[in-house]
Enzyme design. Structure first.
Site, mmCIF file in Angstrom:
data_model
loop_
_atom_site.group_PDB
_atom_site.id
_atom_site.type_symbol
_atom_site.label_atom_id
_atom_site.label_comp_id
_atom_site.label_asym_id
_atom_site.label_seq_id
_atom_site.Cartn_x
_atom_site.Cartn_y
_atom_site.Cartn_z
ATOM 1 C CB CYS A 219 -0.937 0.007 1.206
ATOM 2 S SG CYS A 219 -0.072 0.142 2.786
ATOM 3 C CB CYS B 241 4.437 -0.499 1.745
ATOM 4 S SG CYS B 241 3.413 -1.643 2.689
ATOM 5 C CG ASP C 197 13.703 24.487 -34.979
ATOM 6 O OD1 ASP C 197 14.138 25.631 -35.191
ATOM 7 O OD2 ASP C 197 14.142 23.463 -35.538
ATOM 8 C CG ASP D 108 15.390 19.076 -35.460
ATOM 9 O OD1 ASP D 108 15.409 20.304 -35.262
ATOM 10 O OD2 ASP D 108 15.735 18.556 -36.537
ATOM 11 C CG ASP E 38 15.744 23.493 -31.823
ATOM 12 O OD1 ASP E 38 15.701 24.711 -32.076
ATOM 13 O OD2 ASP E 38 15.633 22.614 -32.689
#
Length: 760
Positions: A22, A25, A429, A636, A640
């Site tokens: 649970c 724990c 971009d 990419d 960036d």
């Protein structure tokens, strides 16, 4: 789960932990791990039963001493640190694994329950007290021994957990039954509660078994990724072909790959041509054609041609290994919303114990008698187990990140997943993200009185050492005209502006018109031609020569790029969702706006941010965030990375650079803009599942505890409701496995250039 120790200033270690039941724990294991000297942070995931620990790198190699201390801390906290083999065995177990204790419990409990059913029809099948005792006791103390062990560890640590509640509640029911039996008069048939304690233990075991089965289904995505790695490879040696384990491959090895086999490692195609199925890595359903020199990704499936490849990356450095690591880290991480659950769980069990005592005292004060009062208190203890609370968030994250990875969307951390559904602005971009990223040299305009071929040759030589798309376009144009490309000297790149260096006996600069203006270059007659090229949508650079009289313009270079197939439809789909769009580009305004119109963006509406230097992209993202907007940045390239980090959510195209992927919270394994909408959609659906799960987890307890305290729920019904709460949370989370991006579904019936944008 895989144990990882990364060679970095902060090591990370993923440890599989058994015995957690649970949310309490989870908190206990985290506190135990954080007390180990050198540990910076520890997060525990109940759904994956794993701990993700980050700790300081030791001054000298300690032969795993830190990992040993972490394992010892978990064991001292009362839980089982499992080895990689044990974790893999648990994950790969059959559907009925672990059912034996549940089956025995059902067989022993059924005779105790049948007399209750008989009473409904007027039949009196009540078993003798000694028979009930004989049936219930093995269930209570043998099958239920796990609850006593875990509850005892919790008591020693002055904390509480689900096991303590179950052990306390069922022991009270069993003890009450023994007391009533032993104190009953000769020949009397007292009402006993052995069936309640036995059935509650059995139902809890059944619920935990169903929960474990659902967890194995939820981790199927990770197991499928692990299964992509073949066991052996065909190594080409001087004396022929030999099969060797993949673990023994080295960069530079030459491998033969037969039709239908999985590629054993990352590399490049040396001989042959084929088509490769990369669907499990990228989500792309169509095979990808590969020619000599093409990059190959380990784990993908070779098509119909025998090929020879050269290994470029092995082990943890392969794309597949990094994907698995990203998904595992995301599933081990905690979403911010989980903090509320953690705060509740720390006080939940003590509060429930207090409520059970109040229930007992209240019914005694009302004159109900010890028997009735104790049964109502037991019902409170049983129904209040916080299993569902601990599973609500990690189960949804595990299912959501797993299905997203299957479709080529890698979610690196749970925070990005939770924030992405709030995004109202998406910034892109331009080059390589919305466009193909392979610009062509569309025009080369030389100044009057100079040799055009010689200038193009000089420009290509100056750009020959650069990987910039525009530089590659210049070199390709020179090679297409059969011009020899000379090696430059003294080359210096000026970020965001251009390049300068010597080719032959002359010194040249090539770069943007803005850089030329900054340098005070007078383009003269070339200025009008540059403006005309820009109006036509071209990106224009200038080639100037450094002379004794200063910088003299020599030529204009015009570049053109093409929108990615489907980019326009993807942007239209995002706009249809009510999102604000922006394109950030370093191009001159004319070229940027021309491309924006081709993509369906509106420059007049402020959807184009042009002439932005790489270092200024992060500032533009900050401007978009003004006013409380939640911004996602899609890019990419290396330039960036700051913008991806500055955005609320960074999405990196998987066909881009490693730097961009590291800076982003989400990686799109295909360079397809349509995946942006898919990533936002799976985020929204996952967060919705988290909220639904938390609602039901709290609702079970908020409604159940008062009903049990008021006497409307028996311990058996309370046990069934508690088990049902955990199973329902897992089942609700598993519904996410049916999700798929709209673009993937449509790709089977529509061209890839026009993916459907309807929400999944």
């Amino acid at each position: 789960m895989t144990e990882v120790a990364a060679l970095s200033p902060v090591n990370t270690f993923n440890l599989s932990v058994g015995g957690m039941t649970c949310a309490s724990c989870v908190g206990r294991v985290e506190r135990a791990l954080r007390k180990v000297p050198g540990v910076r942070d520890a997060t525990v995931n109940l759904a994956t039963e794993s701990a993700h620990v980050s700790y300081d790198v030791p001054a000298a190699p300690l032969d795993g001493a830190m990992q040993a201390r972490l394992r010892r801390a978990v064991r001292d906290a009362g839980y089982e640190p499992r080895t990689e083999a044990q974790a893999d065995a648990a994950d790969g177990a059959s559907a009925w694994a672990g059912f034996a204790p549940v089956g025995v419990g059902l067989l022993l409990s059924l005779p105790l329950v049948l007399p209750m059913a008989g009473d409904l029809f007027g039949a009196h099948w009540m078993l003798a007290p000694w028979v009930q005792f004989a049936l219930a006791t093995p269930v209570q103390f043998i099958l239920g021994a796990r609850f006593y062990r875990a509850g005892w560890h919790a008591l020693k640590a002055f904390t509480g957990n689900m096991d303590l509640l179950v052990a306390t509640g069922t022991s009270a029911g069993w003890g009450l039954s023994v007391w009533l039996w032993l104190t009953a008069g000769p020949g009397a048939m007292p009402h006993l509660y052995f069936e309640a304690s036995a059935v509650v233990v059995t139902l809890v075991l059944l619920g935990k078994w169903l929960e474990a089965r659902a967890k194995r289904q939820a981790t199927a995505a990770i197991r499928a990724l692990h299964a992509l790695r073949p066991a052996s490879a065909h190594l080409l040696r001087a004396d022929g072909e030999a099969d060797v384990p993949v673990a023994e491959l080295l960069p530079g090895d030459r491998l033969a790959v037969r039709p239908g086999e999985r590629l054993p490692a990352d590399g490049r195609l040396l001989e042959g041509r084929t088509q490769v199925d990369e669907s499990m890595l990228t989500g792309e359903p169509l095979p990808v054609a590969k020619e000599t020199g093409a990059a190959l990704t380990g784990g993908s499936i070779n098509g119909d041609g025998r090929i020879v490849m050269q290994v470029s990356a092995v082990g943890a450095e392969t794309v597949l290994a990094r994907i698995i690591r990203l998904v595992e880290d995301a599933q081990a991480a905690k979403a911010p919303i989980q903090r509320l659950v953690d705060q509740v769980s720390t006080v939940f069990v003590p509060v429930v114990l207090g409520l059970a005592l109040l229930t007992l005292a209240g019914w005694l004060w009302a004159g109900a008698g010890a028997e009735t009062s104790l049964i109502h208190a037991v019902a409170v203890l049983v129904i209040a187990c916080p299993c569902a609370l601990g599973l609500a968030t990690p189960a949804a994250i595990m299912a959501g990140t797993g299905v997203a990875a299957k479709h080529g969307i890698l979610i690196k951390d749970a925070q990005a997943l939770e924030i992405a559904h709030q995004v109202d602005t998406v910034a892109f971009d331009k080059t390589g993200t919305l466009t193909v990223g392979q610009p062509r040299l569309t025009a080369f305009v030389a100044a009057s009185g100079v040799d055009e071929a010689a200038l193009l040759q000089a420009a290509a030589g100056l750009q020959s050492g650069s990987e910039h798309p525009l530089a590659r376009a210049v070199v390709a144009a020179a090679q297409a005209r059969g011009l020899a490309v000379a090696l430059p000297e003294g080359v210096r790149a000026v970020p965001g502006r251009g390049t300068e260096g010597e080719v032959g006996a002359a010194s040249y600069l090539i770069g943007s018109l803005r850089w030329m203006d900054e340098l005070g270059v007078d383009l003269g007659a070339l200025r009008a031609q540059a403006a005309e090229l820009q109006r036509q949508g071209a990106t224009v650079s200038a080639l100037v020569q450094r002379t004794a009289q200063g910088l003299a313009p020599r030529a204009l270079l015009a570049f053109g790029d093409e929108p990615k197939p489907g980019a326009k439809a993807a942007l239209a789909g995002l706009r249809a969702r009510g999102l604000r769009l922006a394109m950030i580009s370093g191009d001159n305004r004319g070229a940027a706006e021309a491309m924006a119109r081709r993509l369906g963006l509106d420059p007049e509406a402020g959807e184009v941010l042009a002439e932005v230097l790489p270092g200024d992209k992060a500032a533009k993202v900050a401007e978009l965030k003004a006013g409380g907007h939640v911004v996602a940045m899609v890019g990419d390239g290396v330039n960036d990375a700051p913008a991806l980090a500055a955005a609320d959510v960074g999405l990196a195209m998987g066909n881009g650079t490693d730097v961009a992927m590291e800076a982003a919270g989400i990686t799109l394994m295909r360079g397809d803009p349509a995946l942006v909408a898919a990533a936002l959609d799976i985020s929204r659906r996952t967060v919705l599942k988290i909220r639904q799960n938390l609602f039901w987890a709290f609702a079970y307890n908020v409604a159940g505890i008062p009903l049990a305290a008021l006497g409307y729920l028996s311990p058996v019904v309370a046990g069934a409701a508690m088990a049902l709460s955990s199973v329902s949370v897992m089942a609700n989370a598993l519904l996410l496995r049916r999700w798929s991006p709209a673009a993937d579904r449509s790709s089977r019936t529509m061209p890839r250039t026009a993916p459907a944008e309807r929400s999944a």
